[in-house]
Design an enzyme around this catalytic site. Structure first.
Site, PDB file in Angstrom:
ATOM      1  N   LEU A 198     -41.905  13.908 -17.004  1.00 32.61           N
ATOM      2  CA  LEU A 198     -42.581  13.040 -18.003  1.00 32.61           C
ATOM      3  C   LEU A 198     -41.742  12.999 -19.114  1.00 32.61           C
ATOM      4  O   LEU A 198     -42.191  11.970 -19.634  1.00 32.61           O
ATOM      5  CB  LEU A 198     -43.601  13.814 -18.030  1.00 32.61           C
ATOM      6  CG  LEU A 198     -44.537  13.367 -16.345  1.00 32.61           C
ATOM      7  CD1 LEU A 198     -46.252  14.443 -16.431  1.00 32.61           C
ATOM      8  CD2 LEU A 198     -45.195  12.209 -16.398  1.00 32.61           C
ATOM      9  N   GLU A 201     -36.288   7.893 -14.669  1.00 31.78           N
ATOM     10  CA  GLU A 201     -36.353   8.591 -13.108  1.00 31.78           C
ATOM     11  C   GLU A 201     -34.897   7.990 -12.179  1.00 31.78           C
ATOM     12  O   GLU A 201     -34.342   8.286 -12.132  1.00 31.78           O
ATOM     13  CB  GLU A 201     -36.755   8.735 -11.606  1.00 31.78           C
ATOM     14  CG  GLU A 201     -36.981   9.316 -10.789  1.00 31.78           C
ATOM     15  CD  GLU A 201     -37.855  10.325  -9.964  1.00 31.78           C
ATOM     16  OE1 GLU A 201     -39.053  10.045 -10.006  1.00 31.78           O
ATOM     17  OE2 GLU A 201     -37.732  10.560  -8.646  1.00 31.78           O
ATOM     18  N   GLU A 249     -46.704  22.686  -9.258  1.00 31.00           N
ATOM     19  CA  GLU A 249     -46.079  24.227  -9.832  1.00 31.00           C
ATOM     20  C   GLU A 249     -47.059  24.207 -10.372  1.00 31.00           C
ATOM     21  O   GLU A 249     -46.954  25.608 -11.095  1.00 31.00           O
ATOM     22  CB  GLU A 249     -44.914  23.289 -11.055  1.00 31.00           C
ATOM     23  CG  GLU A 249     -43.964  24.709 -11.199  1.00 31.00           C
ATOM     24  CD  GLU A 249     -42.207  24.093 -11.483  1.00 31.00           C
ATOM     25  OE1 GLU A 249     -41.510  23.899 -10.513  1.00 31.00           O
ATOM     26  OE2 GLU A 249     -41.684  24.456 -12.670  1.00 31.00           O
ATOM     27  N   ASP A 274     -35.786   0.665  -5.603  1.00 35.27           N
ATOM     28  CA  ASP A 274     -35.630  -0.559  -6.347  1.00 35.27           C
ATOM     29  C   ASP A 274     -34.529  -1.082  -6.958  1.00 35.27           C
ATOM     30  O   ASP A 274     -34.139  -1.375  -6.889  1.00 35.27           O
ATOM     31  CB  ASP A 274     -36.990  -1.537  -6.249  1.00 35.27           C
ATOM     32  CG  ASP A 274     -37.529  -1.149  -5.335  1.00 35.27           C
ATOM     33  OD1 ASP A 274     -39.228  -1.663  -5.654  1.00 35.27           O
ATOM     34  OD2 ASP A 274     -38.266  -0.588  -4.601  1.00 35.27           O
ATOM     35  N   LEU A 283     -47.962  15.947  -2.980  1.00 33.62           N
ATOM     36  CA  LEU A 283     -46.997  17.493  -4.004  1.00 33.62           C
ATOM     37  C   LEU A 283     -48.780  18.648  -4.301  1.00 33.62           C
ATOM     38  O   LEU A 283     -50.158  18.286  -4.723  1.00 33.62           O
ATOM     39  CB  LEU A 283     -46.977  16.634  -5.335  1.00 33.62           C
ATOM     40  CG  LEU A 283     -46.694  17.610  -6.342  1.00 33.62           C
ATOM     41  CD1 LEU A 283     -45.395  18.349  -6.855  1.00 33.62           C
ATOM     42  CD2 LEU A 283     -47.048  17.188  -7.849  1.00 33.62           C
ATOM     43  N   ARG A 330     -36.604  25.258  -9.090  1.00 30.21           N
ATOM     44  CA  ARG A 330     -37.057  24.647  -8.236  1.00 30.21           C
ATOM     45  C   ARG A 330     -36.598  24.546  -6.656  1.00 30.21           C
ATOM     46  O   ARG A 330     -36.603  25.016  -5.885  1.00 30.21           O
ATOM     47  CB  ARG A 330     -37.754  23.290  -8.596  1.00 30.21           C
ATOM     48  CG  ARG A 330     -39.306  23.322  -9.125  1.00 30.21           C
ATOM     49  CD  ARG A 330     -39.134  21.397  -9.011  1.00 30.21           C
ATOM     50  NE  ARG A 330     -40.439  21.333  -9.941  1.00 30.21           N
ATOM     51  CZ  ARG A 330     -41.533  20.229 -10.332  1.00 30.21           C
ATOM     52  NH1 ARG A 330     -40.443  19.496  -9.833  1.00 30.21           N
ATOM     53  NH2 ARG A 330     -41.800  20.439 -11.204  1.00 30.21           N
ATOM     54  N   HIS A 378     -38.969  19.552  -4.132  1.00 33.00           N
ATOM     55  CA  HIS A 378     -40.015  20.584  -4.630  1.00 33.00           C
ATOM     56  C   HIS A 378     -40.897  21.649  -3.645  1.00 33.00           C
ATOM     57  O   HIS A 378     -41.043  21.188  -2.016  1.00 33.00           O
ATOM     58  CB  HIS A 378     -41.389  19.505  -5.059  1.00 33.00           C
ATOM     59  CG  HIS A 378     -42.145  20.010  -6.113  1.00 33.00           C
ATOM     60  ND1 HIS A 378     -43.566  21.394  -6.161  1.00 33.00           N
ATOM     61  CD2 HIS A 378     -42.853  19.824  -7.320  1.00 33.00           C
ATOM     62  CE1 HIS A 378     -43.689  21.295  -7.185  1.00 33.00           C
ATOM     63  NE2 HIS A 378     -43.427  20.926  -7.401  1.00 33.00           N
ATOM     64  N   ARG A 438     -33.671  19.296 -11.900  1.00 35.60           N
ATOM     65  CA  ARG A 438     -34.814  19.188 -12.883  1.00 35.60           C
ATOM     66  C   ARG A 438     -35.496  20.602 -13.209  1.00 35.60           C
ATOM     67  O   ARG A 438     -36.128  20.699 -11.764  1.00 35.60           O
ATOM     68  CB  ARG A 438     -35.562  17.917 -12.497  1.00 35.60           C
ATOM     69  CG  ARG A 438     -36.651  17.100 -14.018  1.00 35.60           C
ATOM     70  CD  ARG A 438     -36.623  16.435 -13.632  1.00 35.60           C
ATOM     71  NE  ARG A 438     -37.945  15.957 -12.524  1.00 35.60           N
ATOM     72  CZ  ARG A 438     -38.758  16.053 -12.359  1.00 35.60           C
ATOM     73  NH1 ARG A 438     -39.457  17.186 -13.166  1.00 35.60           N
ATOM     74  NH2 ARG A 438     -40.152  16.818 -11.419  1.00 35.60           N
ATOM     75  N   PHE A 478     -43.595  27.476 -16.895  1.00 31.69           N
ATOM     76  CA  PHE A 478     -43.721  26.868 -15.905  1.00 31.69           C
ATOM     77  C   PHE A 478     -42.311  27.160 -15.429  1.00 31.69           C
ATOM     78  O   PHE A 478     -41.583  28.176 -15.844  1.00 31.69           O
ATOM     79  CB  PHE A 478     -43.241  25.336 -16.100  1.00 31.69           C
ATOM     80  CG  PHE A 478     -44.306  24.003 -15.830  1.00 31.69           C
ATOM     81  CD1 PHE A 478     -43.922  23.129 -14.914  1.00 31.69           C
ATOM     82  CD2 PHE A 478     -45.554  24.099 -15.400  1.00 31.69           C
ATOM     83  CE1 PHE A 478     -44.583  22.185 -14.236  1.00 31.69           C
ATOM     84  CE2 PHE A 478     -46.243  23.773 -14.408  1.00 31.69           C
ATOM     85  CZ  PHE A 478     -45.293  21.813 -14.246  1.00 31.69           C
ATOM     86  N   GLN A 485     -34.520  16.487  -5.743  1.00 31.85           N
ATOM     87  CA  GLN A 485     -35.319  17.362  -5.812  1.00 31.85           C
ATOM     88  C   GLN A 485     -35.880  17.760  -5.163  1.00 31.85           C
ATOM     89  O   GLN A 485     -36.282  17.053  -4.142  1.00 31.85           O
ATOM     90  CB  GLN A 485     -35.363  18.030  -6.968  1.00 31.85           C
ATOM     91  CG  GLN A 485     -36.752  19.606  -7.318  1.00 31.85           C
ATOM     92  CD  GLN A 485     -37.249  19.222  -8.828  1.00 31.85           C
ATOM     93  OE1 GLN A 485     -38.121  18.732  -8.593  1.00 31.85           O
ATOM     94  NE2 GLN A 485     -36.252  19.907  -9.349  1.00 31.85           N
ATOM     95  N   HIS A 535     -38.486  15.819  -3.673  1.00 30.71           N
ATOM     96  CA  HIS A 535     -39.682  14.978  -4.434  1.00 30.71           C
ATOM     97  C   HIS A 535     -39.532  14.285  -6.086  1.00 30.71           C
ATOM     98  O   HIS A 535     -39.661  13.370  -6.023  1.00 30.71           O
ATOM     99  CB  HIS A 535     -39.856  16.387  -5.826  1.00 30.71           C
ATOM    100  CG  HIS A 535     -41.188  16.212  -6.756  1.00 30.71           C
ATOM    101  ND1 HIS A 535     -41.819  16.026  -6.458  1.00 30.71           N
ATOM    102  CD2 HIS A 535     -40.593  16.753  -7.857  1.00 30.71           C
ATOM    103  CE1 HIS A 535     -42.514  15.470  -7.572  1.00 30.71           C
ATOM    104  NE2 HIS A 535     -41.949  16.911  -8.405  1.00 30.71           N
ATOM    105  N   GLY A 571     -41.476  -2.510 -13.955  1.00 33.97           N
ATOM    106  CA  GLY A 571     -41.194  -1.003 -13.574  1.00 33.97           C
ATOM    107  C   GLY A 571     -42.609  -0.647 -14.350  1.00 33.97           C
ATOM    108  O   GLY A 571     -41.771  -0.713 -15.779  1.00 33.97           O
TER     109      GLY A 571
END
Lengths: 296, 347, 560
Positions: free
Chosen positions: C380, C363, C244, C210, C241, C275, C231, C374, C116, C229, C339, C11
């Site tokens: 991030l 994640e 936010e 995966d 998306l 959220r 969103h 979250r 936020f 979650q 999300h 990944g």
């Protein structure tokens, strides 16, 4: 309709035929040309790239002098001038602080300031639709007698479309409409919207010729008698550099290239002294003979 | 709604190329990507294409619709269906096709890497906190930072079509992302490298890249910014740079372009002389205006004074182009509806 | 074995790339595996920002950030993990800036921070509304700078487990075809979430869980799998998306009556509540008939064209392309969409799993930094901080071990399984199973959950898994066969769905994103302040529990 007229560098010098044809044609199309004299080269993509702030000021000066004539339209006869002036105009019209700064500078050197009141339009746009088109149909009495004409738009009259915005950049129709109104037959071919290569014809000759050959060969293959372009720079490469293509391929093309004003001028009955076909490198004789240009 | 597509298939294992027509039923909100998914799910699972985010940010789904590069996830199908048009879908141009709509992006990424696309801050030890850079100082690279590496610009690049080694719009825009970043201290090195014979001055200014870019990066403008920075740094050995500088010289001396001298000034006298055949044919037709007496425009002293005034104000280099971006963004926003309307007009 | 490395990262999104960079800088021989080119990773779709207590917008500190995160997690987050995240976040963000990240700035040149959801101070550093995009690109630049070997378009399918260690990954080579085995002393899973379990999701097609499924299959437990979650602001029907960040800039949420309905649910924080609170509020409004065609409205008009064009340009583009709405003129119709997966592979504070040599970050991992919900901007941050830590830990372990051994049997087993799939001529195409799974998960395991619906869903998943055994692929070719990889992805998703349902049924309370308003409407700290732990046993999920690690903050009532 009174318009400010910016002829650009080539029409002043090496492509005088474009200016003479345009000036002779204009009254027939109801266009009263107020020629701008206190102007410079628009800079092409070159000054925009080498000294962009100077490019902005030179074009702002042209726009300012155009505004000072009292006309609300500045008419151009070259793709590159059109893009350059429209780009500068958009920047100045939609940013008060920038326009103020540039106008202050203009005034400091004795030029008029620019208030943002001019719209820049190529002759092509003025006669492809609306009143201009109606006039065109009226004056094209000599007609092109079914002459097969390949329209070559080139790049900078179409793109970037968010600055030019007259027609669909991928499916333009203005030249075809004009050819039809003048009694000619418009030829279709893919490279009509591609670049002729002129901007790099000196710095990257091989690359440019590889671009230039496409519209020439495609138009001939599609049966064109002649090609028309709204840009004197495209005209120079298509006409004067055609011999280089012939030298490189060993083929003979001999495709006459007409300025837009000349094509319409022929249909409107202009004389050879106004059209100045002798200034072309590739002979326009076949077209002249077929259409009996200059004969009463 | 019923959607019909023609897709250029290519099977690398057999070498066979074929234009195939597909018809599926799709929801009215479907984009090209959704239709491809329906074809792959319900008609032919061997159809190969790249996809991921479906929201125009990952850059996977670049392909050609009617010969023009687009992001498949951005193209709404309803207006096309309403017009009764059956589009032809093919792989992006200027890149080798691996299978169906999948191209080999290897050469694309090699050119990106050749730009040395990482910040060179000029120090090894990082300070504790962030570098202090004003919003105005970061403004020059906002557009280049939008690039999602989709390849649509490269697909349509005319210079690359004729010179496959041209760095190309995506790589050069990435290059400007660093040249224009105030934190990067390797400007001169970068510009020297980007002034390569297959670099900046290869660009033919066809503006296809600006037209096709789905994110508004305007790579041609990034190339112009690189040209401006090169000239500012005195890196002007390329004929393209010399050509551009002669335009400046003409504008400030005579106003109108000094065409005849342009050739030797760009190419050098020796090379210009070699082209005597062309020169003679041009002269015969009156296309070589004599350099003397110079054709000077009216009130030329204004243009001369303007150059001095403007040079002293120091908005040279890329700053001269960046200053216009705000106005252009507003112009575009203001004219969007009319532009869309005009794109649809048929005579 | 095609190759052997010290550290193999599966990944190449933010977590994967950050881990690889760290391991490289620690002197390990690192390689990245990605089924898509690294810059296509879904981290790039993150929009709003990355949280760190830089203190550029207000008087902030890591402890405040940690408290907001603990409360946001509805007290299910492991507080030591949260403290580490919040303490180390500022340094990590400064490092990104030094690498060239193009952050938006304050007038005096510092990294700008915006308010936020559920944050007591404005601490979300951002780059207009394309923060994830900017991070993915700066990390890939650093990967290119170090010339880190990347197995591009390699689909990781199975982990090699042998001798009590993870020793590599078996992949399907998408470009050339065929199974390729890459041996490694350590493997870091950084494969993101599994939003593709649901119809309306913000997630890319590539987000199919995966790594979580691969870990599950080698006996590693997955924690808090029921915590998905939703969103609050996604476009319908796709789920694209809408950041936010809009609400951070001051946008309002309105119902069909034009009412800012959050007044009734979160009167203090309003549009900047956490959220899960907002998604539940929206869903309630919609269910009670105050929605418009299943949506509520996100109104940006009062922000003005200038600010929208400057800071929310991406949002405007998305809204115009996918909803046909220009937010300068009209409000955007939005609804909750799947999300982010709070749950994932159980790890310690260094990304280490219960299997030696196997690590996880981002994640796909569950440290747990986010508990039951979250905070926007924390994902991030987690990818960077825990990506770095996993990279460091994996490199250390790899550099102190010497052998890698991939048993022939694991490879031949994989070959055989693949041949069975490819060889099948008759059967069902995967899409019907996939669409049914996503639709039923949306209906039965969405924002609001009920006992009988979850039980039904368990049976539905069971039925789908049976059908999946007979699934057939059209494309039997070698070159660019994503027909087969999409079929394998479906297999991952079905197993994860089974785990989620089992965990959801077991948690008999409402906490964070797991909301059971009809049977268990309240939070029950006494019985359920603990993590669900699912392991795979004989083809079926087995449930266990693990304690929540509390350091400073005792659970309180959670109101916004």
């Amino acid at each position: 309709m009174k318009v400010a007229y910016y002829k650009g560098c080539l029409a002043s010098l090496s492509a005088k035929e474009l200016d003479s044809a345009t000036q002779a044609l204009a009254p027939k199309l109801g266009l009263e040309l107020d020629e701008l004299e206190s102007v410079t080269c628009c800079g092409a993509g070159d000054i925009h790239e080498a000294e962009p702030d100077y490019y902005l000021h030179l074009n702002a000066r042209i726009l300012a002098y155009a505004e000072a004539t009292g006309a609300d339209t500045l008419m151009t006869i070259c793709n590159v001038c059109t893009l350059n002036l429209r780009q500068a105009n958009h920047q100045l019209q939609h940013d008060d602080a920038l326009r103020t700064r540039v106008s202050d500078n203009l005034e400091r050197v004795g030029a008029p300031p620019y208030g943002g009141g001019v719209d820049v339009k190529h002759l092509l746009w003025l006669i492809a639709e609306g009143d201009g088109y109606e006039r065109l149909k009226e004056v094209a009495h000599r007609g092109l007698k079914g002459l097969k004409v390949a329209p070559f738009y080139g790049c900078q009259i179409l793109r970037p479309s968010k600055l030019m915005g007259f027609e669909n950049p991928d499916a333009p129709w203005s030249l075809e409409a004009i050819i039809a109104a003048c009694g000619g037959e418009a030829i279709d071919y893919p490279a009509k919207i591609k670049c002729c290569g002129f901007p790099i014809i000196q710095a990257r000759e091989e690359l440019a010729l590889d671009e230039l050959i496409q519209p020439i060969e495609q138009a001939l293959e599609a049966g064109a008698d002649a090609m028309v372009t709204p840009c004197p720079l495209c005209h120079l490469s298509l006409d004067a550099w055609q011999q280089k293509l012939e030298a490189a391929t060993g083929k003979s093309y001999q495709l006459p290239i007409l300025h837009l004003s000349q094509l319409v001028g022929v249909a409107a009955g202009l004389q050879d002294s106004e059209l100045k076909f002798r200034r072309h490198v590739v002979s326009v004789k076949p077209v002249v003979e077929k259409l009996q240009v200059g004969k009463p | 709604m019923d959607v019909a597509l023609k897709i250029w298939r290519y099977d690398p294992e057999s070498g066979q190329r074929e234009l195939k027509r597909y018809e599926v039923e799709a929801p009215e909100w479907a984009c090209l990507l959704d239709v491809l998914d329906l074809v792959k799910d319900k008609v032919d699972g061997t159809l190969a294409y790249r996809k991921s985010c479906r929201m125009m940010i990952c850059g996977s789904c670049g392909m050609r619709m009617d010969g023009r590069a687009v992001l498949a996830c951005k193209e709404r199908m309803k207006p096309i269906v309403d017009r009764g048009h059956v589009p032809t879908i093919s792989a992006m141009g200027n890149m080798p096709i691996l299978k169906d709509l999948v191209v080999d992006m290897g050469p694309f990424w090699s050119k990106i890497r050749a730009m040395k696309p990482w910040l060179e801050p000029g120090y090894e030890e990082y300070p504790e906190k962030e570098s202090r850079i004003s919003p105005a100082a970061m403004q020059p690279i906002q557009k280049e930072a939008l690039c999602i590496m989709c390849g649509c610009c490269v697909s349509e690049c005319q210079s690359m079509e004729s010179d496959p080694e041209f760095f190309g719009p995506a790589a050069l825009a990435k290059g400007f992302r660093f040249v224009g970043d105030p934190r990067d201290k390797a400007n001169v090195e970068r510009l020297e490298a980007y002034n390569d014979e297959h670099g900046i001055w290869d660009c033919t200014r066809c503006y296809f890249c600006n037209e096709r870019c789905p994110k508004g990066v305007d790579p041609r403008d990034a190339i112009a910014k690189l040209g401006a920075e090169s000239v500012k740094e005195g890196i002007d050995r390329d004929m393209g740079a010399k050509h551009a500088k002669w335009f400046v010289h003409s504008a400030k001396t005579t106003g109108w372009l000094r065409e005849t001298e342009l050739v030797p000034k760009t190419q050098g006298v020796v090379r210009a002389l070699k082209d005597y055949k062309l020169a003679i044919s041009l002269a015969k037709h009156g296309k070589v205006p004599p350099p003397f007496p110079p054709h000077v425009a009216k009130d030329q002293k204004e243009a001369r004074a303007l150059r001095e005034l403007v040079s002293a104000q120091g908005r040279d280099g890329a700053a001269g182009i960046v200053q216009g971006e705000k106005g252009l963004a507003h112009a575009v926003h203001a004219g969007e509806e009319e532009l869309e309307r005009r794109k649809e007009i048929r005579p | 074995m095609e190759a052997k490395h010290d550290v193999l990262v599966v990944g190449a999104g933010c977590a994967g790339m950050r881990a690889a960079i760290e391991a490289f800088d620690a002197g390990a021989d690192v390689a990245l595996i990605s089924k898509i080119h690294p810059v296509r990773s879904h981290s790039g779709a993150a929009e709003g920002g990355i949280n760190a207590a830089l203190g550029n917008a207000s008087d902030d500190n890591p402890e405040k950030h940690a408290f907001d995160t603990v409360k946001g997690s509805d007290y299910l987050g492991d507080q030591d993990a949260i403290e580490v995240l919040c303490d180390e976040a500022p340094g990590d963000v400064y490092e990104l800036e030094h690498w060239g990240c193009v952050f938006s700035r304050t007038p005096d040149g510092r990294i700008a921070q915006r308010p936020f959801g559920a944050a007591g101070e404005p601490r979300t550093a951002y780059a207009a509304d394309i923060t994830g995009h900017v991070l993915v690109h700066v990390l890939y630049e650093q990967v290119m700078k170090r010339d880190i070997r990347t197995y591009e378009e390699y689909f990781a399918w199975k982990l090699v487990e042998s001798d009590g260690r993870c020793q590599g990954v078996i992949c399907w080579d998408i470009l050339n075809g065929g199974l390729k085995t890459i041996g490694a002393k350590t493997v870091i899973l950084a494969t993101g979430g599994a939003g593709r379990l649901y119809t309306g999701t913000t997630n890319a097609y590539s987000c199919t869980g995966d790594g979580m499924a691969m870990a599950l299959r080698v006996g590693v437990p997955l924690k808090d799998m029921e915590m998905m979650q939703f969103h609050p602001t996604t476009l319908s029907p796709s789920g694209v998306l809408i950041t936010e960040g809009c609400r951070g800039e001051g946008a309002y949420l309105l119902n069909a009556d034009g009412e800012r309905f959050l007044e009734r649910y979160a009167p203090n924080a309003m549009e900047l509540a956490s959220r899960d609170v907002i998604s539940r509020a929206e869903q309630t409004e919609i269910d009670e008939g105050r929605g418009i065609d299943g949506d509520v409205l996100l109104d940006l008009r009062h922000l003005g064209a200038e600010r929208i064009l400057e800071a929310l340009h991406g949002t405007r583009e998305l809204s115009m392309t996918f909803a046909g709405v220009d937010p300068i003129q009209d409000p955007i119709p939005v609804r909750p969409g799947a999300h982010y997966h709070m749950g994932g592979v159980d790890t310690d504070l260094w990304g280490k799993t219960t299997l030696d040599g196997l690590y996880a970050a981002g994640e796909c991992a569950c440290v747990s930094a986010h508990g039951a919900n979250r905070l926007g901007g924390n994902a991030l941050m987690e990818t960077i901080t825990y990506g770095r830590r996993a990279g460091q830990a994996a490199a250390e372990w790899a550099l102190s071990h010497t052998t890698v051994a991939v048993p022939e049997s694991t490879v031949s087993d994989a070959e055989r399984d693949l041949a069975a799939l490819l060889g099948r001529e008759e059967g069902e195409r995967p899409w019907a199973i996939r669409d049914e799974m996503a639709q039923t998960m949306h209906e039965n395991f969405g924002v609001f959950r009920r006992e009988h619906q979850m039980e039904a869903q368990g049976k539905i998943i069971g039925g789908l898994r049976e059908r999946y055994e007979k699934v057939v692929v059209d494309d039997k070719g070698m070159i660019f066969n994503n027909d087969v990889t999409q079929a394998l992805e479906l297999g991952f998703l079905l197993e994860l769905a089974a785990c989620m349902v089992v965990a959801g049924l077991a948690r008999k309370e409402s906490r964070g994103a797991h909301s059971r308003p009809y049977d268990y409407p309240s939070r029950d700290d006494e019985s359920f302040m603990k993590h669900t732990m699912v392991t795979w046993a004989g083809g079926t999920p087995k449930l266990d529990w693990a304690p929540v690690r509390v350091t400073k903050w005792e659970p309180q009532e959670r109101k916004y």
